[in-house]
Scaffold this motif. Structure first.
Motif, PDB file in Angstrom:
ATOM      1  N   SER A 105     -84.794  -7.365 -36.093  1.00  0.00           N
ATOM      2  CA  SER A 105     -84.430  -7.541 -34.687  1.00  0.00           C
ATOM      3  C   SER A 105     -85.323  -6.700 -33.780  1.00  0.00           C
ATOM      4  O   SER A 105     -85.794  -7.166 -32.734  1.00  0.00           O
ATOM      5  CB  SER A 105     -82.959  -7.156 -34.484  1.00  0.00           C
ATOM      6  N   ASN A 125     -81.336  -3.944 -28.345  1.00  0.00           N
ATOM      7  CA  ASN A 125     -81.244  -5.388 -28.571  1.00  0.00           C
ATOM      8  C   ASN A 125     -80.383  -5.718 -29.788  1.00  0.00           C
ATOM      9  O   ASN A 125     -79.810  -6.804 -29.879  1.00  0.00           O
ATOM     10  CB  ASN A 125     -82.647  -5.968 -28.752  1.00  0.00           C
ATOM     11  N   MET A 126     -80.304  -4.775 -30.727  1.00  0.00           N
ATOM     12  CA  MET A 126     -79.404  -4.928 -31.874  1.00  0.00           C
ATOM     13  C   MET A 126     -78.035  -4.427 -31.433  1.00  0.00           C
ATOM     14  O   MET A 126     -77.668  -3.270 -31.621  1.00  0.00           O
ATOM     15  CB  MET A 126     -79.929  -4.129 -33.072  1.00  0.00           C
ATOM     16  N   LYS A 166     -73.983  -7.801 -33.094  1.00  0.00           N
ATOM     17  CA  LYS A 166     -74.948  -8.185 -34.132  1.00  0.00           C
ATOM     18  C   LYS A 166     -74.784  -7.310 -35.366  1.00  0.00           C
ATOM     19  O   LYS A 166     -74.893  -7.786 -36.498  1.00  0.00           O
ATOM     20  CB  LYS A 166     -76.371  -8.082 -33.586  1.00  0.00           C
TER      21      LYS A 166
END
Length: 253
Positions: A190, A228-229, A233
């Motif tokens: 990711s 972003n992770m 997620k």
């Protein structure tokens, strides 16, 4: 005919033994993990990934294959709740110590106690990976080694089981042949896809009469890539690993 059959058998039999040993190693790991989880320890995955300069800039030239590009090593950890609230380590490869100290691991364990309580720390051992990549004629010899090592080495941290236990944690090594059981690979993927898709947004250019300069905000890029992770997620990836664990426990038992 006998002369040709013997070398073939010498190759096939060790491979079968190696596969059986790897399955037993995986089963032992999963049973230990389940026991620790049943005793109330939270699962945290600790790992590292290499970030070459070419990934950050996107400017690696195929005409210069022998050029040594700088490589950074990122060390961080996560759980089903997301990234562990610990100051990750981002080190230039040439700055990594020749003899790793356990100071960083001690710092990590203390931070983990504060944020997560008692944990089982799952990591990947680089020396184990080197044994797996060894030649076939050496595989049976290395498989007889005990799976529990005195110290587990990743690039910049020497992970000592004694240090972990002193802080109320336990240390486990994920079997190298069962990558689906290692959550950090999803997180690193990711991060790197975020870098590829967004590196231009973290670049500043300066042009003068004779030269053009490019400045990349590496720290900001890494931070946003880690963000972003998201926790969702992480939770989805953790549940996926859990399903693989249940599958292997059912098929290998």
């Amino acid at each position: 005919m006998q002369r040709f059959a013997n070398p073939l058998l010498r190759h096939v039999l060790p491979r079968g033994y190696s596969d059986a040993a790897q399955k037993q190693q995986c089963l032992k790991y999963l049973r230990s993990l389940r026991t620790l989880q049943f005793n109330g320890l939270n699962t945290v995955f600790l790992g590292e990934t290499d970030i070459p300069e070419s990934l950050i800039t996107g400017e690696k030239s195929s005409e210069e294959p022998d050029l040594r590009w700088p490589i950074w090593t990122l060390v961080h950890a996560g759980s089903c709740q997301g990234w562990v609230p610990w100051q990750y380590k981002l080190l230039l490869r040439c700055d990594l110590p020749t003899h790793q100290q356990n100071g960083a691991f001690q710092e990590f364990c203390e931070s983990l106690t504060t944020s997560h309580g008692k944990c089982v720390i799952v990591t990947r051992d680089k020396t184990q990976l080197r044994r797996v990549r060894a030649k076939d004629d050496k595989e049976t010899e290395t498989e007889t080694l005990p799976p529990a090592l005195p110290a587990i080495h990743i690039a910049s941290i020497k992970c000592c089981p004694e240090v972990a236990r002193a802080n109320g944690h336990e240390l486990l090594v994920v079997p190298s042949s069962y990558n689906y059981l290692y959550l950090m690979d999803v997180a690193w993927s990711s991060l790197k896809w975020f870098i590829i898709n967004n590196r231009n947004n973290f670049s500043l250019r300066s042009i003068d009469r004779t030269h053009s300069y490019r400045c990349i905000l590496l720290s900001d890029l890494i931070v946003k890539g880690l963000e972003n992770m998201t926790p969702n997620k992480w939770n989805a990836a953790f549940n996926r690993v859990k399903r693989w664990e249940n599958y292997y426990l059912g098929t290998l038992s």
